[in-house]
Structures are given as structure tokens and as C-alpha cells.
Scaffold this active site. Structure first.
Site: not given
Ligand code: ADE
Ligand code: ZN
Length: 350
Positions: A208, A205, A27, A25, A286-287
Site C-alpha cells: 500500500e 496488507h 474494515h 477488503h 477499505d474504510d
Molecule cells: N486499517 C484500516 N484501513 C487500513 C489501511 N488502508 N491500511 C492499513 N491498515 C488499515
Molecule cells: Zn485496508
């Protein structure tokens, strides 16, 4: 409580960092570090709303998912040419390999780029070339999962699918991301059905910020094989039992959850509870450029904050990451043997 075989905290952190693992996971647009944003802006003649890296970083104070997404989509505006996508992906894969990630299944958001006039082929050719080069130079395997932006209509997802078809051999599966609440999975039931018919894997997703019902709908309406995040399943004991029984993996992202205020602090994160419930939980970044760390920082932050996590859970998380991946069984077996090599050395250590 720690298990009796637990190591000291520094030794546990070393183990977490050195153990082989898969990342499921991440991006790719969320790996764009501020330094690279500025370098690409310069290269492409793009003007940024922040004068320097430090002031951009100061803007990374998020209230919720949407406040993050606004900044994240703006950051992606510097990506214009194939080499930009290549450089971004190569930087991530280098960083991941340094964290002993042996395999990464990477999300990309084509609509973020095609909406700005960047060709689908430009995006995917840059990413595909980086995957290839990273495999050769670093030994890390990787795959691409194409995400549809759920705040856009399903029609736009179908247009994206049409643009992807000439490159379908580069794509392992489809996912669903962006603003969750108000954009339930069933909005994308038709396009996901078409993607599954093409032989692609499906993930989404869900849970969340959204309720457990979104997780049920991702499973039933999209036939999602993994749930990204999914932490809100704990609000529905019947759902937890279902996820455990069917070994539906949850790709959990602890630093993201704290940064986006899903949990007030890491000490209140439920990753240990989810593991305790017998779920196939994995830890992911994630990011990472926005949330303060790559996969190893996520692991170390959880294990530092949560007393229920020890050596047994570290090994379980690595095993789960292999089990939950879409990699061939032979690769998984080889990674498990490497894991045994690392954990064998901890036997009887205290
Ligand atoms: N796009 C990038 N990070 C995300 C996240 N945590 N939730 C939904 N979309 C995303
Ligand atoms: Zn994500």
C-alpha cells in the site's frame, strides 16, 4: 480506448451498480459513519473531541496512512457494547446489500478494542449476530477476517489469538493491517504459521505504502493467499509476473489510495494497468465512511476517471471478486450465473 461494445457512461455506471459482486477488503471499524459515531457516543456517554458531525467530517483530510489511522482508531473509541458492534456491522451489511454485494469478507481489528478494555467476546458476538441477521433479512453472506495490528509486537498478536480461540468457528481467516512501513510481514511469521495450522486463511496488507519486497515477504513468510492493496507491485515486473501466474488476488481500494495520497488523483490510479497485466484485481472500499464511498462509488469513480475501463473490465472485476473470495465453489457458480443475467442484457448495446 473503449472497446466497441462499450456503453455510454451513465449506462456503464448503472451496470457497475447493479452487477452482483463480492467485497473482500473492508474494515468494519472503517464503516463507522460520523452520524453513528455521534449516536454511539451519546448512548455510551463518551465525549468526542469534535462538537458535531460536520466538524468531525472536516477532520477527514489525510496526508498519508498514519494520519488516517490516528483518526480511525479514535473514532472506534465509541464502540463499547455488543450492540454497538452489531449496529455498526448491520449498517454496513445493509449498505453493501444495497450496492448488490452478495458476499462480504470483513476485517475486524480486535486489538483496537481489547486495548481499551472491551472483551474479545463482546466484539465478535456483536459482529456474528449481525452476520446472521443480515443473511436472514437481506440474503447477503459474510465472513470475518481477524486482523493483527502490525504496529504492535507479535506477542500482542499471540495474545489476541488466544482470546479468539473460544470463538474460532466465527473466524474465516487472519489479516495484517495498520501502519505498514517499518512493520514488515516477517514480524508476524510465527503467529501466522499458528493461524494457518488452525485452518484459517491468511491475507495481508502489503504494497500500500510499503515496497514490493513487503509483498514478496507476505507471500513467502506469511503464505498470504491474497494481498490487500498490493498496488506497489508495479515497481517490480518480476513480482507482477508472479502474481499473474499464480493468480494471487489484489484487493485494490481506489478511493482509499487517492484519499491517502498513494496516487495524486483517480486519473493516475493504476487499477486499469493491473487488470491489463492479467492480475486478479478486485475493487473494494477499505474504510468507506472515511474515504468518500462504498464499493459502488469506488467502481464508478475508477470507470469515470480511467478511459481503459469499459464493460469487459466491469464484468472481469465482478468475476475476480468471486474467484478471489474464500466462499464455497457452489456459491461462486451461483453468483456467476446471476452476473451472466445482468451482462446478457448488455449484449449488442451501444
Ligand atoms: N486499517 C484500516 N484501513 C487500513 C489501511 N488502508 N491500511 C492499513 N491498515 C488499515
Ligand atoms: Zn485496508
Amino acid at each position: 480506448m473503449h472497446a466497441p461494445d462499450d456503453l455510454s457512461r451513465p449506462r456503464l455506471a448503472t451496470l457497475l451498480r447493479t452487477m452482483p459482486k463480492a467485497e473482500l477488503h473492508v474494515h468494519i471499524e472503517g464503516t463507522l459513519e460520523p452520524e453513528l459515531i455521534f449516536a454511539l457516543a451519546r448512548r455510551n456517554g463518551v465525549t468526542l473531541p469534535h462538537p458535531d458531525v460536520e466538524s468531525l467530517r472536516r477532520a477527514y483530510a489525510f496526508q498519508d496512512l498514519q494520519s488516517f489511522l490516528d483518526i480511525y482508531y479514535a473514532g472506534a473509541g465509541v464502540l463499547l457494547r455488543e450492540e454497538d458492534f452489531y449496529d455498526m456491522a448491520m449498517a454496513y451489511l445493509r449498505r453493501a446489500a444495497a450496492d448488490n454485494v452478495v458476499h462480504a469478507e470483513i476485517f475486524f481489528d480486535p486489538q483496537t478494542h481489547t486495548m481499551r478494555g472491551v472483551e474479545f467476546g463482546t466484539v465478535i458476538q456483536g459482529l456474528a449476530r449481525a452476520r446472521h441477521d443480515a443473511r436472514q433479512a437481506l440474503g447477503i453472506s459474510s465472513e470475518l477476517i481477524m486482523c493483527f495490528l502490525r504496529h504492535l509486537p507479535e506477542e500482542s498478536a499471540f495474545e489476541t489469538l488466544a482470546a479468539a480461540l473460544p470463538y474460532r468457528e466465527h473466524i474465516l481467516g487472519v489479516g495484517l493491517d495498520s501502519g505498514e512501513v517499518g512493520n514488515p510481514p516477517e514480524k508476524f511469521a510465527n503467529v501466522f504459521r499458528r493461524c494457518r495450522e488452525l485452518g484459517w486463511h491468511a491475507v495481508a496488507h502489503a504494497g500500500e505504502e510499503g515496497p514490493p519486497q513487503y509483498i514478496w515477504n507476505a507471500l513467502y513468510e506469511l503464505k498470504a493467499e491474497r494481498i490487500d492493496h498490493g498496488v506497489r507491485c508495479l515497481d517490480d515486473p518480476r513480482l507482477v509476473a508472479y502474481l499473474a501466474e499464480h493468480r494471487i488476488p489484489l484487493t485494490v481500494c481506489p478511493l482509499s489510495n487517492v484519499m491517502l495520497k498513494v496516487y495524486p488523483s483517480m486519473a493516475q490510479h493504476t487499477v486499469a494497468e493491473l487488470l491489463e497485466a492479467g492480475l486478479c484485481v478486485t475493487v473494494n472500499s477499505d474504510d468507506p465512511a472515511y474515504f468518500g464511498g462504498y464499493v459502488n462509488e469506488n467502481l464508478v469513480a475508477c470507470f469515470e476517471a480511467l478511459p481503459g475501463l469499459g464493460v469487459r473490465e466491469a464484468r472481469q472485476l465482478a468475476l475476480n471478486s468471486f474467484e478471489a473470495s474464500f466462499a464455497p465453489e457452489g456459491d461462486k457458480e451461483a453468483w456467476r450465473r446471476r452476473l451472466d443475467g445482468v451482462f446478457g442484457a448488455t449484449e449488442n448495446a451501444g
